[in-house]
Motif scaffolding. Structure first.
Motif, PDB file in Angstrom:
ATOM      1  N   MET A 179     -25.687  28.364  22.418  1.00 44.28           N
ATOM      2  CA  MET A 179     -25.248  28.806  23.742  1.00 44.28           C
ATOM      3  C   MET A 179     -26.266  28.451  24.817  1.00 44.28           C
ATOM      4  O   MET A 179     -25.898  28.120  25.947  1.00 44.28           O
ATOM      5  CB  MET A 179     -24.987  30.314  23.747  1.00 44.28           C
ATOM      6  CG  MET A 179     -23.809  30.732  22.884  1.00 44.28           C
ATOM      7  SD  MET A 179     -22.257  29.939  23.343  1.00 44.28           S
ATOM      8  CE  MET A 179     -21.975  30.667  24.931  1.00 44.28           C
ATOM      9  N   LYS A 180     -27.545  28.485  24.488  1.00 44.02           N
ATOM     10  CA  LYS A 180     -28.586  28.131  25.460  1.00 44.02           C
ATOM     11  C   LYS A 180     -28.466  26.666  25.882  1.00 44.02           C
ATOM     12  O   LYS A 180     -28.757  26.316  27.005  1.00 44.02           O
ATOM     13  CB  LYS A 180     -29.969  28.406  24.890  1.00 44.02           C
ATOM     14  CG  LYS A 180     -30.337  29.868  24.915  1.00 44.02           C
ATOM     15  CD  LYS A 180     -31.726  30.096  24.362  1.00 44.02           C
ATOM     16  CE  LYS A 180     -32.064  31.575  24.379  1.00 44.02           C
ATOM     17  NZ  LYS A 180     -33.371  31.842  23.786  1.00 44.02           N
ATOM     18  N   LYS A 181     -28.008  25.803  24.963  1.00 44.82           N
ATOM     19  CA  LYS A 181     -27.841  24.391  25.267  1.00 44.82           C
ATOM     20  C   LYS A 181     -26.728  24.165  26.284  1.00 44.82           C
ATOM     21  O   LYS A 181     -26.767  23.233  27.068  1.00 44.82           O
ATOM     22  CB  LYS A 181     -27.534  23.587  24.001  1.00 44.82           C
ATOM     23  CG  LYS A 181     -28.687  23.464  23.060  1.00 44.82           C
ATOM     24  CD  LYS A 181     -28.278  22.676  21.829  1.00 44.82           C
ATOM     25  CE  LYS A 181     -29.402  22.599  20.830  1.00 44.82           C
ATOM     26  NZ  LYS A 181     -29.002  21.888  19.605  1.00 44.82           N
ATOM     27  N   TYR A 182     -25.709  25.022  26.244  1.00 48.53           N
ATOM     28  CA  TYR A 182     -24.532  24.828  27.080  1.00 48.53           C
ATOM     29  C   TYR A 182     -24.486  25.746  28.293  1.00 48.53           C
ATOM     30  O   TYR A 182     -23.557  25.660  29.080  1.00 48.53           O
ATOM     31  CB  TYR A 182     -23.255  25.006  26.240  1.00 48.53           C
ATOM     32  CG  TYR A 182     -23.145  23.946  25.183  1.00 48.53           C
ATOM     33  CD1 TYR A 182     -22.743  22.645  25.518  1.00 48.53           C
ATOM     34  CD2 TYR A 182     -23.472  24.199  23.859  1.00 48.53           C
ATOM     35  CE1 TYR A 182     -22.661  21.657  24.554  1.00 48.53           C
ATOM     36  CE2 TYR A 182     -23.399  23.209  22.891  1.00 48.53           C
ATOM     37  CZ  TYR A 182     -22.981  21.939  23.258  1.00 48.53           C
ATOM     38  OH  TYR A 182     -22.905  20.954  22.295  1.00 48.53           O
ATOM     39  N   THR A 183     -25.462  26.612  28.437  1.00 46.01           N
ATOM     40  CA  THR A 183     -25.482  27.503  29.591  1.00 46.01           C
ATOM     41  C   THR A 183     -26.164  26.773  30.747  1.00 46.01           C
ATOM     42  O   THR A 183     -27.282  26.279  30.596  1.00 46.01           O
ATOM     43  CB  THR A 183     -26.274  28.796  29.247  1.00 46.01           C
ATOM     44  OG1 THR A 183     -25.664  29.386  28.116  1.00 46.01           O
ATOM     45  CG2 THR A 183     -26.250  29.750  30.407  1.00 46.01           C
TER      46      THR A 183
END
Length: 109
Positions: free
Chosen positions: A100-104
């Motif tokens: 999720m951190k990659k896509y936030t």
């Protein structure tokens, strides 16, 4: 071990979990335990009996009173059984958080 009831059936009931929380902090008589609930004392006594049969509670007689206390060894057995599942879900949530951190989108300051 030949128990009438399964320990996980015992802790599935919210009243029995509440009883375990009560006696975790102090040794109590059945009457003292029952005074914390809005149900008939025989009902609470039945819950205490089930917890005792499953060895989650121990009873100790002192004079005319019977005191109940938590059996930490049995609680450790439950925790040991649950631990691999907790670890598995922690690992999955950590992986999801990384993804999720990659896509936030990052906020500009």
């Amino acid at each position: 071990m030949n128990l009438r009831r399964d320990v996980f059936q015992a802790i599935a009931d919210p009243t029995r979990r509440a009883i375990l929380l009560l006696v975790a902090s102090q040794t109590m008589t059945a009457g003292a335990i029952a005074s914390n609930f809005n149900t008939a004392r025989p009902t609470v006594s039945k819950h205490i009996q089930i917890l005792t049969e499953c060895e989650l509670l121990h009873q100790e007689q002192s004079g005319r009173e019977i005191y109940y206390h938590l059996n930490p060894a049995k609680m450790k057995e439950i925790a040991a059984f649950i631990e691999p599942f907790r670890k598995m879900w922690d690992d999955r949530y950590n992986k999801l958080e990384t993804i999720m951190k990659k896509y936030t989108p990052k906020k500009n300051k």
